[in-house]
Write a protein that holds these residues in place. Structure first.
Motif, mmCIF file in Angstrom:
data_model
loop_
_atom_site.group_PDB
_atom_site.id
_atom_site.type_symbol
_atom_site.label_atom_id
_atom_site.label_comp_id
_atom_site.label_asym_id
_atom_site.label_seq_id
_atom_site.Cartn_x
_atom_site.Cartn_y
_atom_site.Cartn_z
ATOM 1 N N GLN A 204 0.499 -1.263 -0.083
ATOM 2 C CA GLN A 204 -0.106 0.251 -0.055
ATOM 3 C C GLN A 204 0.641 1.343 -0.270
ATOM 4 O O GLN A 204 0.243 2.217 -0.494
ATOM 5 C CB GLN A 204 -1.150 -0.373 1.025
ATOM 6 N N PHE A 207 1.069 4.580 -2.220
ATOM 7 C CA PHE A 207 -0.578 5.946 -2.279
ATOM 8 C C PHE A 207 -0.486 6.355 -1.295
ATOM 9 O O PHE A 207 -1.587 7.755 -0.853
ATOM 10 C CB PHE A 207 -1.917 4.339 -2.148
ATOM 11 N N THR A 330 1.460 -1.202 -8.973
ATOM 12 C CA THR A 330 1.598 0.411 -8.624
ATOM 13 C C THR A 330 3.405 0.751 -8.840
ATOM 14 O O THR A 330 3.982 2.155 -8.342
ATOM 15 C CB THR A 330 1.353 0.864 -7.113
ATOM 16 N N TRP A 333 2.332 4.454 -10.203
ATOM 17 C CA TRP A 333 1.123 5.162 -9.624
ATOM 18 C C TRP A 333 1.357 6.612 -9.192
ATOM 19 O O TRP A 333 2.021 6.670 -8.991
ATOM 20 C CB TRP A 333 0.498 4.232 -8.715
ATOM 21 N N PRO A 335 -0.748 9.878 -7.860
ATOM 22 C CA PRO A 335 -2.512 10.774 -6.644
ATOM 23 C C PRO A 335 -3.257 10.898 -7.941
ATOM 24 O O PRO A 335 -2.551 12.397 -9.509
ATOM 25 C CB PRO A 335 -2.038 11.817 -6.131
ATOM 26 N N ASN A 355 -9.777 6.339 -2.799
ATOM 27 C CA ASN A 355 -9.015 6.093 -3.476
ATOM 28 C C ASN A 355 -8.821 4.529 -4.203
ATOM 29 O O ASN A 355 -8.377 3.620 -3.362
ATOM 30 C CB ASN A 355 -7.490 6.210 -2.721
ATOM 31 N N ALA A 358 -6.225 2.032 -4.186
ATOM 32 C CA ALA A 358 -6.029 1.406 -2.822
ATOM 33 C C ALA A 358 -7.050 0.641 -2.479
ATOM 34 O O ALA A 358 -6.150 -0.944 -2.161
ATOM 35 C CB ALA A 358 -5.630 2.667 -2.145
ATOM 36 N N SER A 421 -10.334 7.090 -8.585
ATOM 37 C CA SER A 421 -10.296 7.669 -7.643
ATOM 38 C C SER A 421 -12.404 8.332 -7.357
ATOM 39 O O SER A 421 -12.434 8.982 -9.015
ATOM 40 C CB SER A 421 -9.073 8.792 -6.916
#
Lengths: 483, 200
Positions: A204, A207, A330, A333, A335, A355, A358, A421
């Motif tokens: 994770q 993120f 990811t 990745w 945002p 999100n 995530a 998102s």
């Protein structure tokens, strides 16, 4: 438990005759992502005819064993194509299938055949059962359909269902982990090494602040419920919902403002104090000014991550077997971009509340023990089948090996037309027809809404690449051209 | 070997036989042989039957209705408690109509329908103002009867999963209230509870 080798006859029988349902053979042999990308491209094109064709092309898939997945995709595409009635029907049917699957026994003839087919081929032979976060999003999307249709009561009911779904998912998750643990002990398989490799791949960490603790708790559900309670002046309940949203996603200032506003309105001094301690004195909880209305902009940005595949060596009985597993890449990745909202002297920039990337990664992490055990059992069964075929005839052994490689495929199914998102922004605008400009990187749109004093106007903006679809029950008719 | 083939053929035939579409048959309104986790027709019929019976035999209602002409009741549509219900397919109109029909047929109240006011008003306006209707036969304004009582109801619910059991329930509450004094003459609550256990 003894693992039996599988025969081609058994594989074919299982794939074709799992009760009255038909296995989606295309998915079993080629995976889902490519088809999902076609849906995404149709949405990004902004071409209504192309989107209508993509919708019509999956009629047959909507009858297959993977129908829940296709109904979700079609529901989303239909809503973006202006067919709210068709979308609502698709989501309702998908929800009904979820309900009936939840109560279905695992020892039914159909499930037995599907599971046997999965052992003989891959997890794509198992009918799609959805992921926790998708089940919750299904009700969120349906609630938005109802809000666009100006049916606030049904939107509330749909969000209650989303709330209940979160509780169901929590319970189911605990059971899946326990069952995978039991199976791995029964087979004397150690998952530790495999789990460590997977944890590294599906962390994770990418993120940052948007990381999630579980896949199914969705702050957007609670926020939307809060706005509906606030709309009906039920400030106590609104405050409870806003607080739940903040527990999941504390970074969102719009939710914090709404929580403070309702806390002040219902005289919850302890909550006012707590919110001030967390967010500082800048958090005012400003009430909607007299003669103004509240505009809530919900921005669905991009597409959720698609699953990729990686191969993991696994040692069993001195043999090196190769596990084919899904993961989310990811590495690149970043945002999601926000949306600038401006109109009638007010301006706001959307902030993330949910999100989904995530959540998708977390969902896979939650399912991993189960996937891993099934994959190991499958590779052992296939290995035994090849061994037995080779004993009988080297050519047969080669054929078995080719069949095994051809069906080595990770389950890459997920609802790919969901956004990356969900973001929100709020502003208070003067009563009457107001022009709103919505600007995101690469796209800008202008809409007019009817602002009513004391009422909440919902504007849903969904961006797919260069295409942005705006939906609202409160869109004002276009202004007459100047004479 | 032949026996094995025959057994496999028989098994496949059984599986395929299960795929035939079932036949349609008429059922009575109280037939509860096929229940869903939603509000079924048989649930509604049984619940409304019990609630109306409870209302018509309540001492307060008996006292209030023993007059001529009988008191007038306005029935407002039953509301869904949207903070607890999880199913959008509960047909509140059908439940309201069923309640109203049963009470009308009891003959101890006379009724006005709140949902028809707009239609009636526009019909009276047409008869009075359009110039198309013989005024000797036209309905007059100001002749409607004011209601003595208001009958209203709500449906709330619960939805929970516990272990292998899914419990879903609907709570129907009906209230009869005096319009002038706001005194509640009668109130009853009935619960429709459903339970489904996950298959093996």
């Amino acid at each position: 438990m003894k693992i039996h080798p599988v025969s081609p006859v058994m594989l074919l029988t299982c794939l074709l005759l799992a009760g009255c349902e038909t296995t989606n053979l295309r998915n079993t042999f080629t995976g889902y992502t490519r088809q999902g990308r076609d849906f995404q491209n149709a949405l990004s094109s902004g071409d209504a005819a192309r989107l209508s064709k993509a919708i019509a092309d999956i009629d047959r898939d909507c009858q297959s064993a993977d129908r829940i997945l296709y109904l979700q995709e079609r529901g989303r595409m239909r809503s973006m194509n202006g067919d709210a009635v068709g979308s609502t029907a698709d989501y309702q049917i998908a929800s009904d299938f979820f309900e009936s699957k939840r109560m279905e026994g695992t020892l039914t003839v159909a499930n037995g055949l599907f599971n046997a087919a999965a052992i003989a081929s891959n997890d794509l032979a198992i009918p799609y059962d959805g992921h926790g976060f998708e089940k919750v999003m299904l009700h969120n999307e349906q609630a938005m359909n109802y809000l666009v249709a100006n049916n606030y009561d049904f939107a509330r009911i749909e969000l209650n269902h989303a709330d209940v779904e979160q509780a169901f998912s929590l319970e189911k998750h605990a059971k899946i982990v326990a069952e995978a643990d039991r199976k791995s002990r029964e087979q004397q398989i150690s998952l530790d090494a495999a789990n460590a490799s997977l944890a590294e791949k599906t962390s994770q960490a990418a993120f940052g602040a948007g990381a999630v603790k579980n896949s199914f708790q969705n702050a957007f559900t609670f926020y939307l419920r809060g706005t509906l309670y606030e709309e009906s002046r039920d400030y106590d309940r609104a405050l409870i919902e806003y607080k739940k949203a903040l527990e999941i996603y504390p970074e969102n200032r719009f939710v914090a403002e709404a929580a403070m506003r309702t806390a002040l309105l219902c005289g919850a001094s302890r909550d006012v104090e707590t919110l001030t301690n967390i967010y500082g004195k800048a958090l005012k909880g400003t009430p909607v000014p007299q003669g103004s209305g509240r505009v809530v902009v919900v921005y669905e940005q991009g597409f959720v991550l698609a699953r990729s595949t990686f191969r993991l060596p696994f040692i069993w009985n001195g043999q090196i077997l190769e596990l084919v597993l899904p993961y989310y890449d990811t590495s690149a990745w970043r945002p999601a971009d926000g949306l600038d909202v401006a109109g009638a002297g007010a301006a706001a920039h959307t902030q993330t509340l949910c999100n989904l990337d995530a959540m998708a990664v977390r969902a896979l992490q939650e399912e991993y023990s189960e996937i891993l055990v099934r994959q190991i059992l499958r590779m052992i069964a296939k290995y035994k089948m090849q061994e037995k075929a080779e004993e009988q005839n080297p050519l047969l052994g080669l054929a078995a090996k080719v069949a095994s490689v051809a069906t080595d495929r990770a389950d890459d199914r997920n609802w790919l037309t969901l956004p990356q998102s969900v973001q929100i922004a709020e502003c208070f605008l003067p009563t009457g027809r107001q022009e709103l400009s919505l600007t995101a990187p690469g796209v800008s749109k202008s809409v007019a809404v009817n602002v009513i004093p004391g009422k909440t106007v919902y504007v849903f903006a969904s961006q797919f690449g260069p295409n942005m679809v705006i939906r609202s029950a409160d869109l004002a008719p276009a202004a007459l051209p100047a004479q | 070997m032949k026996i094995r083939h025959a057994a496999a053929f028989a098994a496949l035939s059984l599986v395929l036989a299960g795929c035939e579409t079932g036949q349609v048959r008429s059922v009575s309104a109280t037939d509860d042989s096929k229940l869903s986790m939603g509000v079924d027709q048989s649930d509604v019929n049984a619940t409304v039957e019990q609630m109306v019976a409870s209302m018509l035999t309540a001492p307060g209602v008996i006292r209030a209705t023993g007059v001529n002409p009988p008191p007038t009741v306005v029935v407002v549509p039953i509301r869904l408690d949207t903070s607890t219900i999880t199913d959008t397919r509960i047909n509140t109109d059908a439940i309201t109509t069923l309640v109203r029909g049963k009470i009308i047929n009891s003959g101890i109240f006379q009724f006005v329908d709140a949902t028809r006011r707009k239609d009636i008003s526009s019909e009276v306006a047409y008869q009075q103002d359009s110039g198309m209707v013989n005024q000797q036969t036209a309905a007059q304004r100001g002749k409607q009867i004011g209601s003595d009582y208001i009958l209203e109801g709500t449906i709330s619910g619960f939805d929970a999963m516990s272990g292998k059991t899914h419990k879903k329930g609907y709570v129907i509450t009906l209230t009869l209230q005096n319009v002038e004094t706001a005194v509640i003459l009668w109130q009853d609550t009935k619960q429709i509870a459903k339970e489904q256990t996950r298959g093996l």
